[in-house]
Motif scaffolding. Structure first.
Motif, short mmCIF file in Angstrom:
data_model
loop_
_atom_site.label_atom_id
_atom_site.label_comp_id
_atom_site.label_asym_id
_atom_site.label_seq_id
_atom_site.Cartn_x
_atom_site.Cartn_y
_atom_site.Cartn_z
N LEU A 52 0.96 -1.12 -0.01
CA LEU A 52 0.00 0.02 -0.30
C LEU A 52 0.94 1.25 0.16
O LEU A 52 0.59 2.18 -0.66
N ARG A 53 1.96 1.28 0.73
CA ARG A 53 2.71 2.36 0.92
C ARG A 53 3.45 2.65 -0.51
O ARG A 53 3.65 3.73 -1.02
N ALA A 54 3.87 1.65 -1.27
CA ALA A 54 4.29 1.77 -2.52
C ALA A 54 3.24 2.19 -3.52
O ALA A 54 3.85 3.12 -4.29
N ASP A 55 2.14 1.88 -3.68
CA ASP A 55 1.30 2.31 -4.67
C ASP A 55 0.92 3.53 -4.30
O ASP A 55 0.49 4.51 -5.38
N ASN A 56 0.92 4.14 -2.80
CA ASN A 56 0.56 5.54 -2.53
C ASN A 56 1.59 6.33 -3.03
O ASN A 56 1.35 7.59 -3.56
N HIS A 57 2.62 5.91 -3.00
CA HIS A 57 3.96 6.78 -3.40
C HIS A 57 3.96 7.04 -4.92
O HIS A 57 4.19 7.97 -5.13
N GLU A 194 12.10 8.03 -17.38
CA GLU A 194 13.02 7.68 -16.29
C GLU A 194 12.18 7.15 -15.15
O GLU A 194 12.85 6.21 -14.43
N LEU A 195 11.20 7.63 -14.97
CA LEU A 195 10.43 7.03 -13.55
C LEU A 195 9.62 5.85 -14.05
O LEU A 195 9.85 4.94 -12.93
N ARG A 196 9.42 5.54 -15.18
CA ARG A 196 9.02 4.12 -15.27
C ARG A 196 9.92 3.33 -15.46
O ARG A 196 9.75 2.01 -14.87
N ARG A 197 11.38 3.47 -15.71
CA ARG A 197 12.46 2.45 -15.74
C ARG A 197 12.74 2.28 -14.22
O ARG A 197 13.11 1.17 -13.60
N CYS A 198 12.82 3.32 -13.47
CA CYS A 198 13.10 3.03 -11.95
C CYS A 198 12.06 2.33 -11.28
O CYS A 198 12.30 1.69 -10.30
N VAL A 199 10.75 2.59 -11.59
CA VAL A 199 9.64 1.82 -10.88
C VAL A 199 9.93 0.45 -11.22
O VAL A 199 9.56 -0.69 -10.59
N GLY A 200 10.13 -0.12 -12.75
CA GLY A 200 10.27 -1.18 -13.22
C GLY A 200 11.31 -2.10 -12.36
O GLY A 200 11.38 -3.14 -12.07
N ALA A 201 12.55 -1.19 -12.15
CA ALA A 201 13.86 -2.01 -11.47
C ALA A 201 13.30 -2.07 -9.85
O ALA A 201 13.93 -3.19 -9.61
N TRP A 202 12.67 -1.26 -9.36
CA TRP A 202 12.33 -1.54 -7.86
C TRP A 202 11.52 -2.57 -7.82
O TRP A 202 11.53 -3.38 -6.98
N GLU A 283 15.40 -0.26 5.32
CA GLU A 283 16.69 0.68 5.04
C GLU A 283 16.62 0.52 3.49
O GLU A 283 16.93 1.52 2.92
N LEU A 284 16.55 -0.54 2.87
CA LEU A 284 16.87 -0.55 1.60
C LEU A 284 15.73 -0.02 0.54
O LEU A 284 15.96 0.84 -0.29
N ALA A 285 14.44 0.00 1.24
CA ALA A 285 13.37 0.86 0.58
C ALA A 285 13.88 2.27 0.70
O ALA A 285 13.33 3.05 -0.30
N GLU A 286 13.89 2.68 1.71
CA GLU A 286 14.43 4.04 2.18
C GLU A 286 15.70 4.70 1.22
O GLU A 286 15.52 5.97 0.70
N LYS A 287 16.62 4.07 1.10
CA LYS A 287 17.68 4.26 0.04
C LYS A 287 17.24 4.32 -1.44
O LYS A 287 17.64 5.31 -1.96
N HIS A 288 16.40 3.26 -1.58
CA HIS A 288 15.94 3.33 -2.95
C HIS A 288 15.09 4.94 -3.32
O HIS A 288 15.25 5.45 -4.22
N CYS A 291 17.47 7.76 -3.52
CA CYS A 291 18.21 7.60 -4.89
C CYS A 291 17.33 8.38 -5.78
O CYS A 291 17.49 8.95 -6.66
N HIS A 292 15.93 7.64 -5.99
CA HIS A 292 14.91 8.25 -6.67
C HIS A 292 14.98 9.78 -6.57
O HIS A 292 14.57 10.57 -7.73
N LEU A 293 14.71 10.25 -5.36
CA LEU A 293 14.29 11.81 -5.36
C LEU A 293 15.74 12.30 -5.92
O LEU A 293 15.43 13.63 -6.45
N LEU A 294 16.84 12.01 -5.76
CA LEU A 294 18.23 12.40 -6.03
C LEU A 294 18.07 12.68 -7.77
O LEU A 294 18.37 13.61 -8.37
N VAL A 295 17.62 11.51 -8.30
CA VAL A 295 17.50 11.64 -9.80
C VAL A 295 16.41 12.50 -10.32
O VAL A 295 16.76 13.33 -11.07
N LEU A 296 15.44 12.77 -9.55
CA LEU A 296 14.49 13.59 -10.09
C LEU A 296 14.88 15.29 -9.79
O LEU A 296 14.63 16.01 -10.49
N GLN A 297 15.65 15.42 -8.76
CA GLN A 297 15.95 16.67 -8.55
C GLN A 297 17.26 17.03 -9.49
O GLN A 297 17.23 18.03 -9.86
N LYS A 298 18.23 15.99 -9.81
CA LYS A 298 19.22 16.32 -11.07
C LYS A 298 18.29 16.74 -12.42
O LYS A 298 18.87 17.75 -12.89
#
Length: 307
Positions: A52-57, A194-202, A283-288, A291-298
């Motif tokens: 549910l958290r992943a879908d909401n995000h 880029e967003l679709r590729r990150c979600v697929g990898a996750w 912890e891995l989910a938070e790191k991912h 990293c996704h937020l850093l990509v979006l900021q870049k």
């Protein structure tokens, strides 16, 4: 043989048809089943919360991107309307200015004509030379007509230049707006890709992690069953030895207590391992997510710099 027979008779009379060993084994099995059921329910709830958290995000991120694109589009449309209104106002002012200049020139010409006519009439009255007056009037009319035609030609030339400049400015403005729209669409398409590729990898990583975790659970369950089977065989051997040698009964009871304590410790150790695994997964989910937020900021900084 007689001692064993009378011991069985005494156990049936004292404890009934079910022996204490069977009752203790049945109690341990029920405790194990109950613990496993509670752990399974807790793990199911945690997994549903994570999904549910992943879908909401993901939904929140898509809505944020759509809102940003809509806000950019609205700003561009408002900018277009403002520039178009400014251009129309400038065109109206230029038209009004040209009309006012034409009217002033016409008033000056009319005043000059009236003055010249009055001078001519006075001269005619004074000299009474009709031929000279006619020649002068014809020359004056020709001169005024030529001057008026020159003024009209200059006005037509100025209007044609202004209209040509307006057409060039309008064409350049339309080309600039088309290029801006193409750049905006390209940046939006790149961000969505880029967003679709990150979600697929996750999602792939999450599925692989679930498969590995399921394999570990199966291996641990097989190990527990094998350990229980081994303990049961050991207990059966010890019970046979205790039937043969009644003097070692207390030692066997202590050994059974140690086995039960080791089983409880094994359950507790397994629960601790599951807790550590869950914390590592969070912890891995938070790191991912970071990293996704850093990509979006870049990409946001790159888009702002390009804009």
């Amino acid at each position: 043989y007689l001692a064993r027979k009378f011991f069985y008779l005494w156990a049936k009379v004292t404890f009934g048809p079910i022996l204490p060993s069977k009752a203790r084994c049945f109690y341990d099995q029920k405790i194990l089943q109950k613990t496993f059921g509670e752990w399974k329910e807790q793990w199911t709830v945690c997994r549903e919360k994570l999904s549910l958290r992943a879908d909401n995000h993901y939904r929140h991120l898509l809505l944020n991107l759509i809102f940003k694109a809509w806000r950019t589009y609205v700003c561009q449309q408002q900018g277009k309307r403002n520039k178009y209104c400014i251009a129309e106002s400038h065109a109206k002012k230029q038209t009004l200015l040209r009309t006012w200049q034409h009217w002033l020139v016409y008033i000056d010409v009319q005043r000059t004509k009236h003055g010249m006519q009055s001078v001519a009439v006075a001269f005619r009255e004074r000299s009474c030379l009709r031929i000279s007056w006619a020649v002068w009037r014809r020359q004056h009319y020709q001169k005024c007509s030529g001057h008026k035609m020159n003024i009209l030609a200059l006005q037509h030339w100025a209007q044609s230049l202004q209209f040509r400049a307006w057409l060039q400015w309008r064409e350049l403005y339309l080309c600039t707006q088309d290029e801006k729209q193409k750049d905006t669409r390209a940046v939006t398409h790149h961000q969505h890709w880029e967003l679709r590729r990150c979600v697929g990898a996750w999602l792939g990583y999450l599925n692989l992690h679930r498969v590995k975790k399921r394999q570990n659970e199966l291996a641990q369950e097989f190990h527990r069953s094998r350990t229980l089977r081994r303990c049961f065989s050991n207990w059966q051997l010890s019970w046979q030895c205790r039937r043969r040698v009644h003097a070692h009964q207390r030692d066997l009871e202590k050994q059974a207590a140690r086995i039960a304590l080791w089983r409880v410790f094994a359950h507790w150790k397994h629960y601790v391992v599951l807790c550590v695994e869950e914390a590592r997964q969070c912890e891995l989910a938070e790191k991912h997510y970071k990293c996704h937020l850093l990509v979006l900021q870049k990409y946001w900084n790159r888009w702002k710099s390009r804009l």
